[in-house]
Design a protein around this motif. Structure first.
Motif, short mmCIF file in Angstrom:
data_model
loop_
_atom_site.label_atom_id
_atom_site.label_comp_id
_atom_site.label_asym_id
_atom_site.label_seq_id
_atom_site.Cartn_x
_atom_site.Cartn_y
_atom_site.Cartn_z
N TYR A 196 -8.25 5.22 -0.87
CA TYR A 196 -9.05 4.37 0.00
C TYR A 196 -10.31 5.12 0.39
CZ TYR A 196 -10.37 1.34 3.88
OH TYR A 196 -11.04 0.50 4.71
N ASN A 197 -11.44 4.65 -0.07
CA ASN A 197 -12.71 5.31 0.23
C ASN A 197 -13.31 4.68 1.50
OD1 ASN A 197 -15.24 6.45 0.29
ND2 ASN A 197 -15.48 6.39 -1.94
N TYR A 198 -13.03 5.32 2.61
CA TYR A 198 -13.46 4.83 3.92
C TYR A 198 -14.97 4.70 4.02
CZ TYR A 198 -13.82 4.66 9.03
OH TYR A 198 -14.11 4.31 10.32
N LEU A 246 0.82 -1.20 0.00
CA LEU A 246 0.00 0.00 0.00
C LEU A 246 0.87 1.26 0.00
CD1 LEU A 246 -2.84 -1.06 2.46
CD2 LEU A 246 -2.99 -0.78 -0.03
N GLU A 258 -16.34 1.71 2.11
CA GLU A 258 -16.05 0.46 2.80
C GLU A 258 -16.99 0.26 3.98
OE1 GLU A 258 -14.00 -1.93 1.67
OE2 GLU A 258 -13.63 -0.61 -0.03
#
Length: 95
Positions: free
Chosen positions: A55-57, A30, A60
């Motif tokens: 990263y689309n928190y 990452l 998720e």
């Protein structure tokens, strides 16, 4: 502690160590992906301009809160209704 218990504890330790190494490798991967660049014209620009691009928190969280139905869900539904009919004594032919 018996020899069998010791063997179980050693196996658990080894599995825990492997999991930790796996997490470290994911983190390294990452880190590499976060620093990725692409060529735009003659200069290098980051592939991910914002953390949310990487990263689309929120997305998720939504996946966990409202899990998507799998492709097999209709088949499971049919199997459940069939099992309910059989358990109620109506049988398959009674429909």
């Amino acid at each position: 502690m018996s020899l069998k218990e010791y063997a179980y504890k050693m196996r658990a330790y080894q599995l825990k160590r492997i999991d930790k190494e796996h997490d470290m490798h994911i983190q390294a991967w990452l880190y590499h992906m976060a620093g990725a660049t692409k060529e735009q014209g003659k200069k290098q620009v980051p592939v991910f301009r914002k953390f949310q691009d990487f990263y689309n928190y929120e997305e998720e969280l939504k996946k966990v809160e409202r899990p998507q139905r799998s492709k097999l869900f209709p088949k499971w539904q049919r199997m459940a209704s069939l099992a309910a009919r059989i358990n109620s004594g109506r049988g398959i032919a009674d429909g």
